[in-house]
Design an enzyme around this catalytic site. Structure first.
Site, mmCIF file in Angstrom:
data_model
loop_
_atom_site.group_PDB
_atom_site.id
_atom_site.type_symbol
_atom_site.label_atom_id
_atom_site.label_comp_id
_atom_site.label_asym_id
_atom_site.label_seq_id
_atom_site.Cartn_x
_atom_site.Cartn_y
_atom_site.Cartn_z
ATOM 1 N N ASP A 135 -14.315 38.489 49.759
ATOM 2 C CA ASP A 135 -13.882 37.106 49.496
ATOM 3 C C ASP A 135 -13.975 36.125 50.680
ATOM 4 O OD1 ASP A 135 -13.319 37.321 46.776
ATOM 5 O OD2 ASP A 135 -11.407 38.287 47.188
ATOM 6 N N ASP A 181 -19.329 36.942 40.895
ATOM 7 C CA ASP A 181 -18.642 35.972 41.757
ATOM 8 C C ASP A 181 -19.133 36.040 43.213
ATOM 9 O OD1 ASP A 181 -17.261 37.300 39.702
ATOM 10 O OD2 ASP A 181 -15.324 36.535 40.306
HETATM 11 N N1 GLY Z 1 -13.392 35.433 41.977
HETATM 12 C C1 GLY Z 1 -12.324 35.734 41.123
HETATM 13 C C2 GLY Z 1 -12.278 34.926 39.894
HETATM 14 O O1 GLY Z 1 -13.138 34.129 39.605
HETATM 15 O O2 GLY Z 1 -11.316 35.090 39.162
#
Ligand code: GLY
Length: 402
Positions: free
Chosen positions: A118, A178
């Site tokens: 992240d 993501d």
């Molecule tokens: N990256 C986590 C989400 O979009 O919930």
């Protein structure tokens, strides 16, 4: 005859000026409404006293309607500083910059956090946006260290950065769609340092994801699990979507935004084609409602019972504005779509006013329906991408004017 032509010219010019004037008035009104709504956010550092807590970043509301604050390790921690930088960019007022600097620096130690993928989500809206404004060398050094930390999660054989370390019983080497968003940090580090290792890892991850995450119709799986011994795909499934074979809405938005950004950074036409294919898939989704704010999964149809996800719409709006600059053929479609999404999100149905929902801008987002978590609530990243879209819209409107 000449007189009539002159008169007509005058009328057209007058109407054009009037239209621009109205546009400016409604834009200024919107900025005032946003400013007022954000003024209801509690001044977190003063209210709580920093010595007593490290949870200073607003993420959402609790089921009982209280402000839910998270610590810097949370994947959403960079978005509140990002909202503050956007407000500085929209208004030019120093109060936003001062706050943005404060919350940004609170994230510094994350530059060494290699426990998941992240880092881009945390560091780009905070230090990345802050660096654009301030050119602060300290921010630059923090961003470079963050990129160095992120690439420790790359595996050569698989060709991807590992997303998560949790659920080890379920996945060996999970990569989620993501993760494309985190590549922006690596492209940034490549441009700033000239070190091609950042470019090569980001580019390889983007290519591997393009190969393995997408179905024939350019919809995306959420999670692809790899075998670390062989590098082969083991399974394709979901974590936040309705079903393994369905299209989780925010995942499709990350794919659209991701490949648009990757094209911006690489100028490799295969990424533009990929972004346009994803855009085309999204625009032709039968379940996309008239206001362009989708249900939390594209495969669901029941608008009476299923919650929407305004965060997916906000990410898509921002991405469509950017993509419009790269596509001469579909420019108008993308701009119109993005404008429509912003109009919906700025309407009463989706926009909080007068301090409702503690100062968050948007309502009706969904974090994770399968986990029964954050359903039909405000989410800080919905606000961040909404403001980013608004900034992109303003830029486009100003270019058209000049
Ligand atoms: N990256 C986590 C989400 O979009 O919930």
């Amino acid at each position: 005859m000449r007189r009539i032509t002159l008169l007509m010219l005058f009328v057209v010019l007058f109407q054009a000026c009037h239209f621009q004037q109205n546009k400016k008035v409604s834009h200024d009104k919107l900025i005032n409404t946003i400013t007022e709504q954000l003024s209801y956010f509690p001044e977190i550092k003063d209210t709580l006293g920093l010595k007593n807590t490290s949870r200073i970043f607003p993420r959402t509301l609790t089921p009982s309607g209280k402000l839910h604050l998270v610590g810097k390790r949370d994947w959403t921690s960079g978005f509140y500083p990002g909202v503050l930088w956007s407000m500085y960019n929209l208004t030019g007022e120093n109060q936003w910059k001062e706050k943005a600097e404060y919350y940004t620096l609170e994230l510094e130690s994350e530059k060494f956090n290699a426990s998941n993928h992240d880092l881009g989500f945390k560091m780009i809206p905070s230090f990345g946006e802050g660096y654009k404004v301030t050119k602060n060398e300290k921010y630059k050094a923090i961003l470079i260290q963050s990129a160095k930390t992120l690439i420790t999660r790359f595996d050569e054989k698989i060709g991807c950065i590992r997303s998560w370390d949790h659920n080890k019983d379920k996945w060996d080497y999970p990569v989620i769609i993501d993760n494309l968003m985190n590549l922006e940090l690596l492209f940034w580090a490549w441009k700033e340092t000239g070190d091609s290792v950042f470019y090569n890892i980001a580019n390889t991850h983007a290519k591997t994801t393009m190969k393995n995450h997408f179905r024939n119709d350019y919809s995306s799986y959420h999670v692809v699990d790899y075998n670390p011994e062989t590098g082969e795909v083991v399974s394709k499934n979901t974590h936040q979507g309705y079903a393994d074979e369905s299209s989780w809405s925010r995942g499709q938005a990350w794919a659209l935004y991701g490949y648009t950004m990757i094209y911006r950074e690489t100028k490799d036409p295969v990424y533009l084609t990929q972004a346009e294919n994803v855009a085309n898939y999204i625009l032709n989704i039968a379940t996309l409602p008239e206001d362009y704010v989708p249900l939390w999964d594209f495969d669901l149809k029941d608008f009476k019972t299923e919650p929407r996800d305004a965060s997916a719409a906000a990410v898509m709006a921002s991405a469509f504005f950017e993509l419009s600059a790269y596509s001469s053929q579909n420019k108008d479609t993308y701009v119109n779509t993005a404008n429509n999404i912003l109009t919906s999100l700025s309407s009463k149905k989706y926009f909080n006013t007068k301090g409702a929902n503690k100062g968050f801008l948007l309502k009706h987002s969904t974090g994770s329906k399968p986990k029964d978590s954050e359903i039909d609530v405000p989410l800080i990243y919905a606000d961040y991408y909404y403001l980013e879209a608004l900034l992109r819209q303003t830029k486009i409107n100003n270019q058209t004017k000049n």
